[in-house]
Design a protein around this motif. Sequence first.
Motif, short mmCIF file in Angstrom:
data_model
loop_
_atom_site.label_atom_id
_atom_site.label_comp_id
_atom_site.label_asym_id
_atom_site.label_seq_id
_atom_site.Cartn_x
_atom_site.Cartn_y
_atom_site.Cartn_z
N GLU A 144 -4.99 -2.91 5.86
CA GLU A 144 -3.68 -2.52 6.32
C GLU A 144 -3.02 -3.92 6.62
N ASN A 201 -9.59 -2.19 9.62
CA ASN A 201 -8.14 -2.72 9.59
C ASN A 201 -7.56 -3.93 8.85
N LYS A 251 0.58 -5.70 5.10
CA LYS A 251 1.49 -6.13 5.99
C LYS A 251 1.72 -7.74 5.90
#
Length: 499
Positions: free
Chosen positions: A208, A205, A212
């Motif tokens: 990602e 993760n 962001k």
Amino acid sequence: MRQAASAMSVNFLLRYTVRVERKNLATHLVQQRALSGADAVNALRPFYFAVHPDFFWQYPREREVNENSLKRLNGYLDNLQRPGSQSVQPMKLTFYVRDTKDSSDVQPDLLTSGFRSVSFTLHTNDVLSTVMNVLKSCSLPMEHMRGLKASTETSKNPPEAGMPFSRPIKWNKSYYTFTGFRDPEQELQQAMRGEPTLSLWLRNNEPEATKKHSASLPRRDELNRLKKELCHKFHLADIRWQRSWGVAHRCCQLQSLSRLSQQNPEALINLQGHTIVFADQSGMNASGHVMLGTMDVHHQWTKLFEQLSSYRSLQQQTDWLKERISLLLGGTQVIHVERLGPVQPIAEHYSTLSTFHKRLMSRRLHLHPRSLQGLTILLENDRSNPCLHEMGHFIIPTNCDPPKLQVFLQTHAPEARQRTQSKKQLQAEEEAVVKLCLQNLSLRSLSKEASVSSSQMILCCKRLVEQRNPLMQGFHICVSHFYSVMQDGDLCVPWDWKS
């Protein structure tokens, strides 16, 4: 033809099974005439399946709102079941309700999130009406309650003895296949199954989260600039948010307040020295903070600012009541704990204090003025019995009998002092280990959810320092009960993560 006849037979059998289960439940509840605690739990099964916090593990804000509201609802039901209980105070509750129907029947606006927000006020004086109110307000199935409601309203004689209902309802798997409802037990097992290790989750993760977080940096800078500018210009003590809104949402709220300050700067003069909290409704909360409803327009905010003098007067009266109660209870201080969920307005807090003060004055206690100094109490309208919280503060019902309260306070005072001291030591240790974690892991920030205790936070931080995972560097970390990448790149990590 045989297949069609077989299908019809299966459908008939399933319908018959569902009717029998519901009839057994209604018959059992009618025999009791008034719902017991176990009966209420069975009757509210569709509700619990729709709002249980375990199903909101990916949504921290909604999860905590439901946890808080469930505690208040259970306290309300407990009060109704107490022998000799009188009418209870109305209670406003907010729940996030999962969609438990087949997706083909779901409204379009629910398909993206899978849940909706429901607010309602309980003002019923019996368990049956309360259960019906909860189910109806949340638009949940009530077929299993119809027989009970009709029988309770029309029958005056005791019903004939029926078969004992010796087990809670547990629907057969065929029930969910036939009706199209989701099996909540199966969903919960799937949600809790196969939790990854921290290192594996970070590797999967981190890209990602980085993307962001990078996209949110301009908005974060704007948010900090606006907050600093407004606090300095109008001498505000602080600006806070009731909920875990994203950075973009918070920026919009501050920009709206900034535009109002430019259009009507005189309106914000009365805010000097106050803390502003962007919340669900406008007003002043029990802590004396000015709440700005995020759905309200500038006119409503301006009207609130004009009424601040009245709110400050009510806050002074509230402080006076706390001092009087402290004198009557041996120096014990009344505290108020801010919780995620419905905010307690200052007027409601004043009413609670006033009711409790009048009750103390009706039967004066014999306590030395400083015998309980250093201890704290929290007043609750929806509680039946006093208790000692693990953090050392007393939780006292507003309608508690004064002589019994005196005995309870004096009996548990030594344990309360010990727990209070332990809490202070834990908080000091937590602050130290959080600071160490921030430095050693090069984190931008490290926080925790309200539901994470100090001891859990300490354990989590010590393990993070030992592992020193480089993938966490530069991130905002929130210690929670689940893994999640938030919309602005913040990382939620369970306190008991696997290594």
